[in-house]
Design a protein around this motif. Structure first.
Motif, PDB file in Angstrom:
ATOM      1  N   GLU A 193     -18.303  26.059  -4.708  1.00  0.00           N
ATOM      2  CA  GLU A 193     -19.475  25.627  -3.982  1.00  0.00           C
ATOM      3  C   GLU A 193     -19.404  24.158  -3.561  1.00  0.00           C
ATOM      4  O   GLU A 193     -20.029  23.759  -2.607  1.00  0.00           O
ATOM      5  CB  GLU A 193     -20.747  25.856  -4.826  1.00  0.00           C
ATOM      6  CG  GLU A 193     -21.184  27.291  -4.882  1.00  0.00           C
ATOM      7  CD  GLU A 193     -20.240  28.186  -5.683  1.00  0.00           C
ATOM      8  OE1 GLU A 193     -19.952  29.297  -5.210  1.00  0.00           O
ATOM      9  OE2 GLU A 193     -19.772  27.779  -6.738  1.00  0.00           O
ATOM     10  N   SER A 194     -18.625  23.354  -4.272  1.00  0.00           N
ATOM     11  CA  SER A 194     -18.500  21.950  -3.892  1.00  0.00           C
ATOM     12  C   SER A 194     -17.775  21.790  -2.556  1.00  0.00           C
ATOM     13  O   SER A 194     -17.823  20.741  -1.942  1.00  0.00           O
ATOM     14  CB  SER A 194     -17.781  21.168  -4.994  1.00  0.00           C
ATOM     15  OG  SER A 194     -16.470  21.656  -5.141  1.00  0.00           O
ATOM     16  N   TYR A 227     -17.600  33.196   2.806  1.00  0.00           N
ATOM     17  CA  TYR A 227     -18.546  33.411   1.712  1.00  0.00           C
ATOM     18  C   TYR A 227     -19.089  34.829   1.680  1.00  0.00           C
ATOM     19  O   TYR A 227     -19.386  35.355   0.607  1.00  0.00           O
ATOM     20  CB  TYR A 227     -19.663  32.370   1.735  1.00  0.00           C
ATOM     21  CG  TYR A 227     -19.258  31.134   0.978  1.00  0.00           C
ATOM     22  CD1 TYR A 227     -19.576  30.970  -0.363  1.00  0.00           C
ATOM     23  CD2 TYR A 227     -18.496  30.140   1.583  1.00  0.00           C
ATOM     24  CE1 TYR A 227     -19.175  29.855  -1.067  1.00  0.00           C
ATOM     25  CE2 TYR A 227     -18.084  29.023   0.885  1.00  0.00           C
ATOM     26  CZ  TYR A 227     -18.428  28.887  -0.445  1.00  0.00           C
ATOM     27  OH  TYR A 227     -18.019  27.788  -1.152  1.00  0.00           O
ATOM     28  N   GLN A 273     -22.895  31.776  -7.844  1.00  0.00           N
ATOM     29  CA  GLN A 273     -23.515  32.129  -9.128  1.00  0.00           C
ATOM     30  C   GLN A 273     -25.016  32.343  -8.957  1.00  0.00           C
ATOM     31  O   GLN A 273     -25.573  33.317  -9.465  1.00  0.00           O
ATOM     32  CB  GLN A 273     -23.245  31.057 -10.175  1.00  0.00           C
ATOM     33  CG  GLN A 273     -21.807  31.012 -10.617  1.00  0.00           C
ATOM     34  CD  GLN A 273     -21.555  29.890 -11.609  1.00  0.00           C
ATOM     35  OE1 GLN A 273     -22.303  28.932 -11.692  1.00  0.00           O
ATOM     36  NE2 GLN A 273     -20.474  30.015 -12.361  1.00  0.00           N
ATOM     37  N   LYS A 274     -25.655  31.453  -8.231  1.00  0.00           N
ATOM     38  CA  LYS A 274     -27.093  31.595  -7.987  1.00  0.00           C
ATOM     39  C   LYS A 274     -27.392  32.787  -7.086  1.00  0.00           C
ATOM     40  O   LYS A 274     -28.386  33.480  -7.271  1.00  0.00           O
ATOM     41  CB  LYS A 274     -27.664  30.315  -7.366  1.00  0.00           C
ATOM     42  CG  LYS A 274     -27.723  29.154  -8.323  1.00  0.00           C
ATOM     43  CD  LYS A 274     -28.339  27.948  -7.648  1.00  0.00           C
ATOM     44  CE  LYS A 274     -28.454  26.781  -8.595  1.00  0.00           C
ATOM     45  NZ  LYS A 274     -29.091  25.613  -7.936  1.00  0.00           N
ATOM     46  N   GLU A 323     -29.656  30.268  -1.420  1.00  0.00           N
ATOM     47  CA  GLU A 323     -29.084  29.528  -2.549  1.00  0.00           C
ATOM     48  C   GLU A 323     -28.000  28.549  -2.120  1.00  0.00           C
ATOM     49  O   GLU A 323     -27.177  28.136  -2.919  1.00  0.00           O
ATOM     50  CB  GLU A 323     -28.543  30.508  -3.596  1.00  0.00           C
ATOM     51  CG  GLU A 323     -29.615  31.362  -4.245  1.00  0.00           C
ATOM     52  CD  GLU A 323     -30.636  30.573  -5.043  1.00  0.00           C
ATOM     53  OE1 GLU A 323     -30.428  29.367  -5.307  1.00  0.00           O
ATOM     54  OE2 GLU A 323     -31.664  31.175  -5.402  1.00  0.00           O
ATOM     55  N   LYS A 324     -27.989  28.199  -0.848  1.00  0.00           N
ATOM     56  CA  LYS A 324     -27.055  27.206  -0.298  1.00  0.00           C
ATOM     57  C   LYS A 324     -25.599  27.484  -0.675  1.00  0.00           C
ATOM     58  O   LYS A 324     -24.854  26.601  -1.060  1.00  0.00           O
ATOM     59  CB  LYS A 324     -27.466  25.799  -0.699  1.00  0.00           C
ATOM     60  CG  LYS A 324     -28.838  25.445  -0.172  1.00  0.00           C
ATOM     61  CD  LYS A 324     -29.164  24.010  -0.373  1.00  0.00           C
ATOM     62  CE  LYS A 324     -30.600  23.812  -0.054  1.00  0.00           C
ATOM     63  NZ  LYS A 324     -31.111  23.043   0.835  1.00  0.00           N
ATOM     64  N   TYR A 325     -25.237  28.754  -0.575  1.00  0.00           N
ATOM     65  CA  TYR A 325     -23.856  29.218  -0.759  1.00  0.00           C
ATOM     66  C   TYR A 325     -23.329  29.047  -2.190  1.00  0.00           C
ATOM     67  O   TYR A 325     -22.133  29.068  -2.422  1.00  0.00           O
ATOM     68  CB  TYR A 325     -22.920  28.556   0.245  1.00  0.00           C
ATOM     69  CG  TYR A 325     -23.170  29.033   1.653  1.00  0.00           C
ATOM     70  CD1 TYR A 325     -22.378  30.024   2.221  1.00  0.00           C
ATOM     71  CD2 TYR A 325     -24.207  28.507   2.419  1.00  0.00           C
ATOM     72  CE1 TYR A 325     -22.621  30.478   3.505  1.00  0.00           C
ATOM     73  CE2 TYR A 325     -24.457  28.964   3.701  1.00  0.00           C
ATOM     74  CZ  TYR A 325     -23.654  29.946   4.238  1.00  0.00           C
ATOM     75  OH  TYR A 325     -23.889  30.401   5.508  1.00  0.00           O
ATOM     76  N   ASN A 326     -24.217  28.895  -3.163  1.00  0.00           N
ATOM     77  CA  ASN A 326     -23.800  28.835  -4.565  1.00  0.00           C
ATOM     78  C   ASN A 326     -23.716  30.269  -5.070  1.00  0.00           C
ATOM     79  O   ASN A 326     -24.729  30.918  -5.323  1.00  0.00           O
ATOM     80  CB  ASN A 326     -24.826  28.027  -5.366  1.00  0.00           C
ATOM     81  CG  ASN A 326     -24.440  27.883  -6.820  1.00  0.00           C
ATOM     82  OD1 ASN A 326     -24.000  28.838  -7.453  1.00  0.00           O
ATOM     83  ND2 ASN A 326     -24.625  26.699  -7.351  1.00  0.00           N
ATOM     84  N   TYR A 343     -21.958  19.823   3.798  1.00  0.00           N
ATOM     85  CA  TYR A 343     -23.385  19.627   3.941  1.00  0.00           C
ATOM     86  C   TYR A 343     -23.688  18.182   4.312  1.00  0.00           C
ATOM     87  O   TYR A 343     -22.849  17.301   4.180  1.00  0.00           O
ATOM     88  CB  TYR A 343     -24.129  20.013   2.661  1.00  0.00           C
ATOM     89  CG  TYR A 343     -23.851  19.098   1.488  1.00  0.00           C
ATOM     90  CD1 TYR A 343     -24.646  17.977   1.251  1.00  0.00           C
ATOM     91  CD2 TYR A 343     -22.794  19.340   0.627  1.00  0.00           C
ATOM     92  CE1 TYR A 343     -24.392  17.135   0.185  1.00  0.00           C
ATOM     93  CE2 TYR A 343     -22.531  18.503  -0.437  1.00  0.00           C
ATOM     94  CZ  TYR A 343     -23.339  17.406  -0.656  1.00  0.00           C
ATOM     95  OH  TYR A 343     -23.083  16.566  -1.705  1.00  0.00           O
TER      96      TYR A 343
END
Length: 95
Positions: free
Chosen positions: A2-3, A26, A66-67, A61-64, A7
């Motif tokens: 995710e890093s 993604y 896990q979330k 979830e802004k492409y995270n 953004y």
């Protein structure tokens, strides 16, 4: 992973800079994760093949990932347990 999502900061909000490559990458990762951990009562092929539907979870979830997975699990748990809906079609044909 995710890093690596590009953004910009607008005030205190992180705004993802989407492009077609990022989206497709993604979506593929999310599909892979969903196939590894199948969720009860999910019509897998109907759900996994809908880009717009999955993209809504990624954006929320802004492409995270896990979330996103947690959100997908909560969504389907609510949908099947509380509403008794296990497919999109059953929503329209439930009595």
């Amino acid at each position: 992973m995710e890093s690596q999502v590009p953004y910009t900061l607008v005030g205190t909000q992180r705004i993802v800079q989407e492009n077609e490559e990022l989206i497709q990458n993604y979506l593929a990762k999310l599909r892979e994760e969903l196939q590894k951990e199948p969720i009860d009562n999910i019509p897998t092929s109907e759900f996994i093949n809908d880009d717009k539907f999955l993209l809504a979870f990624l954006r929320a979830e802004k492409y995270n990932l896990q979330k996103v997975m947690k959100l997908v699990f909560r969504y389907w748990e609510f949908r099947s347990n509380e509403l008794g809906i296990t497919t999109r079609r059953s929503f329209f044909f439930n009595k």
